[in-house]
Design a protein around this motif. Structure first.
Motif, PDB file in Angstrom:
ATOM      1  N   ARG A 149       0.832  -1.202   0.000  1.00  0.00           N
ATOM      2  CA  ARG A 149       0.000   0.000   0.000  1.00  0.00           C
ATOM      3  C   ARG A 149       0.875   1.264   0.000  1.00  0.00           C
ATOM      4  O   ARG A 149       0.640   2.200  -0.772  1.00  0.00           O
ATOM      5  N   GLU A 150       1.876   1.265   0.846  1.00  0.00           N
ATOM      6  CA  GLU A 150       2.750   2.435   0.964  1.00  0.00           C
ATOM      7  C   GLU A 150       3.557   2.648  -0.314  1.00  0.00           C
ATOM      8  O   GLU A 150       3.705   3.779  -0.795  1.00  0.00           O
ATOM      9  N   ALA A 151       4.082   1.553  -0.884  1.00  0.00           N
ATOM     10  CA  ALA A 151       4.896   1.674  -2.094  1.00  0.00           C
ATOM     11  C   ALA A 151       4.056   2.159  -3.272  1.00  0.00           C
ATOM     12  O   ALA A 151       4.497   2.996  -4.072  1.00  0.00           O
ATOM     13  N   ALA A 152       2.843   1.643  -3.403  1.00  0.00           N
ATOM     14  CA  ALA A 152       1.971   2.075  -4.491  1.00  0.00           C
ATOM     15  C   ALA A 152       1.572   3.529  -4.309  1.00  0.00           C
ATOM     16  O   ALA A 152       1.559   4.309  -5.285  1.00  0.00           O
ATOM     17  N   ALA A 153       1.257   3.931  -3.082  1.00  0.00           N
ATOM     18  CA  ALA A 153       0.835   5.306  -2.818  1.00  0.00           C
ATOM     19  C   ALA A 153       1.918   6.308  -3.167  1.00  0.00           C
ATOM     20  O   ALA A 153       1.618   7.437  -3.577  1.00  0.00           O
ATOM     21  N   GLY A 154       3.175   5.911  -3.037  1.00  0.00           N
ATOM     22  CA  GLY A 154       4.279   6.813  -3.326  1.00  0.00           C
ATOM     23  C   GLY A 154       4.760   6.762  -4.763  1.00  0.00           C
ATOM     24  O   GLY A 154       5.819   7.335  -5.080  1.00  0.00           O
ATOM     25  N   SER A 155       4.000   6.103  -5.639  1.00  0.00           N
ATOM     26  CA  SER A 155       4.414   5.930  -7.028  1.00  0.00           C
ATOM     27  C   SER A 155       3.439   6.598  -7.991  1.00  0.00           C
ATOM     28  O   SER A 155       2.280   6.835  -7.654  1.00  0.00           O
ATOM     29  N   ASP A 156       3.932   6.880  -9.183  1.00  0.00           N
ATOM     30  CA  ASP A 156       3.074   7.400 -10.246  1.00  0.00           C
ATOM     31  C   ASP A 156       2.357   6.273 -10.986  1.00  0.00           C
ATOM     32  O   ASP A 156       1.331   6.503 -11.631  1.00  0.00           O
ATOM     33  N   ALA A 157       2.911   5.068 -10.907  1.00  0.00           N
ATOM     34  CA  ALA A 157       2.321   3.918 -11.590  1.00  0.00           C
ATOM     35  C   ALA A 157       2.858   2.641 -10.966  1.00  0.00           C
ATOM     36  O   ALA A 157       3.914   2.642 -10.308  1.00  0.00           O
ATOM     37  N   VAL A 158       2.137   1.548 -11.182  1.00  0.00           N
ATOM     38  CA  VAL A 158       2.521   0.235 -10.651  1.00  0.00           C
ATOM     39  C   VAL A 158       2.509  -0.784 -11.783  1.00  0.00           C
ATOM     40  O   VAL A 158       1.599  -0.794 -12.625  1.00  0.00           O
ATOM     41  N   VAL A 159       3.520  -1.638 -11.803  1.00  0.00           N
ATOM     42  CA  VAL A 159       3.541  -2.815 -12.675  1.00  0.00           C
ATOM     43  C   VAL A 159       3.499  -4.037 -11.781  1.00  0.00           C
ATOM     44  O   VAL A 159       4.386  -4.225 -10.932  1.00  0.00           O
ATOM     45  N   HIS A 160       2.479  -4.875 -11.968  1.00  0.00           N
ATOM     46  CA  HIS A 160       2.369  -6.089 -11.150  1.00  0.00           C
ATOM     47  C   HIS A 160       2.723  -7.299 -12.008  1.00  0.00           C
ATOM     48  O   HIS A 160       1.923  -7.781 -12.809  1.00  0.00           O
ATOM     49  N   ALA A 161       3.955  -7.775 -11.833  1.00  0.00           N
ATOM     50  CA  ALA A 161       4.439  -8.930 -12.599  1.00  0.00           C
ATOM     51  C   ALA A 161       4.794 -10.104 -11.709  1.00  0.00           C
ATOM     52  O   ALA A 161       5.235 -11.143 -12.207  1.00  0.00           O
ATOM     53  N   ALA A 162       4.600  -9.978 -10.405  1.00  0.00           N
ATOM     54  CA  ALA A 162       4.940 -11.064  -9.484  1.00  0.00           C
ATOM     55  C   ALA A 162       3.960 -12.215  -9.635  1.00  0.00           C
ATOM     56  O   ALA A 162       2.749 -12.009  -9.731  1.00  0.00           O
ATOM     57  N   VAL A 163       4.488 -13.437  -9.647  1.00  0.00           N
ATOM     58  CA  VAL A 163       3.631 -14.619  -9.764  1.00  0.00           C
ATOM     59  C   VAL A 163       4.405 -15.837  -9.278  1.00  0.00           C
ATOM     60  O   VAL A 163       5.633 -15.897  -9.419  1.00  0.00           O
ATOM     61  N   ASP A 164       3.696 -16.782  -8.716  1.00  0.00           N
ATOM     62  CA  ASP A 164       4.280 -18.068  -8.344  1.00  0.00           C
ATOM     63  C   ASP A 164       3.362 -19.147  -8.911  1.00  0.00           C
ATOM     64  O   ASP A 164       2.314 -19.452  -8.347  1.00  0.00           O
TER      65      ASP A 164
END
Length: 304
Positions: free
Chosen positions: A59-74
């Motif tokens: 939450r904190e990292a996304a709030a401090g960013s202009d955009a998010v890339v979600h590529a994490a997967v298992d």
């Protein structure tokens, strides 16, 4: 632009980070271990310690960013949806003002495409072998206050990576046969990991939401790919028996028998992007897979 990336220590995410940094963007990358933190730090990104279960960190990292890339997967985690759903909720809920969120999806959300490549608006496969990706797409696209983009990738290859390609190489070497079953006439669309990363950058910079197929225009029959792997590994070009394939690939056998084709026209026209890297067959014969091909075979004949 400040971009927060999950999965940056992995195959696709790491290359996306490289291209973002080369384009002049600032990258913060989720890292759940010391090793992952070292890998993303070596790329030039700032490591954010935590995993997908650390909702406050996300939450904190996304709030401090202009955009998010979600590529994490298992892919080996049977409860991946249970892990990903709250993680997506935390990151999406921290964004507002139309900030971008790019979700790494897959062509496997479509049914078998033997009838031809589907458009992005085609019916999806409710029994997909990666159902969590389909559900994740829907969650991202339904979020309010963000510019949500979904990229459905074809068979990703290049830089000696791709779990599927390296698994096929391992199975061919260990079992002495071409890693396919039956006639192998099913077609697959391919995308080099650097071409895919360039598309991620284009999406973030243009800030256009929606769903986009991510592939080159190259389509290979499974038999072509498997026979090229057999050639470069010195294996017999005959196909695997179903029993041998099941032992090598487990539930992925069903994936190997599907048609997985894509039409990337929408992405090309929207973002002015095109795939331009060398093809998979060429890369296998004389490119980035040399170290994989020269390394020791996997123990016990497993492609994992």
């Amino acid at each position: 632009m400040k971009v927060f990336v999950t999965g940056a220590s992995g195959y696709i995410g790491g290359v996306v980070v490289e291209h973002l940094l080369a384009a002049g963007h600032e990258v913060a990358a989720l890292a759940r271990s010391e090793g992952a933190a070292a890998r993303v730090g070596a790329l030039g990104a700032r490591a954010v310690r935590g995993g997908l279960a650390d909702l406050g960190v996300l939450r904190e990292a996304a709030a401090g960013s202009d955009a998010v890339v979600h590529a994490a997967v298992d892919y080996l985690e049977p409860a991946m949806r249970e892990v990903e759903e709250p993680a997506l909720e935390a990151m999406l809920g921290a964004l507002d003002g139309g900030r971008g969120f790019v979700y790494a999806s897959t062509a496997l959300v479509y049914p078998d495409t033997a009838g031809g490549p589907p458009t992005e608006d085609a019916e999806l496969d409710e029994a997909s072998p990666q159902l969590f990706k389909l559900l994740g797409e829907r969650q991202v696209l339904a979020a309010s206050g963000v510019t949500a983009t979904v990229l459905r990738g074809g068979l990703v290859y290049g830089r000696g990576g791709s779990a599927l390609v390296t698994g096929m190489i391992g199975a061919s070497r260990a079992l002495g046969a071409a890693p396919y079953v039956g006639e192998g006439a099913n077609l697959w669309s391919t995308i080099h990991v650097d071409d895919l990363a360039r598309l991620y950058v284009a999406v973030l910079e243009k800030q256009v939401g929606g769903v986009y197929n991510a592939s080159s225009h190259t389509r290979l029959r499974m038999r072509e790919l498997a026979e090229r792997i057999a050639l470069v590994t010195g294996a017999d070009p005959r196909p695997l028996s179903r029993e041998a394939a099941a032992g090598a690939f487990g539930p992925l056998v069903a994936v190997l028998e599907r048609g997985i084709t894509l039409d990337p026209t929408r992405a090309e026209e929207t973002f002015g992007w095109q795939a331009r890297e060398r093809g998979l067959l060429d890369d296998l014969s004389s490119g980035s897979y040399r170290d994989v091909l020269s390394g020791p075979p996997p123990e016990g004949g497993s492609a994992a």
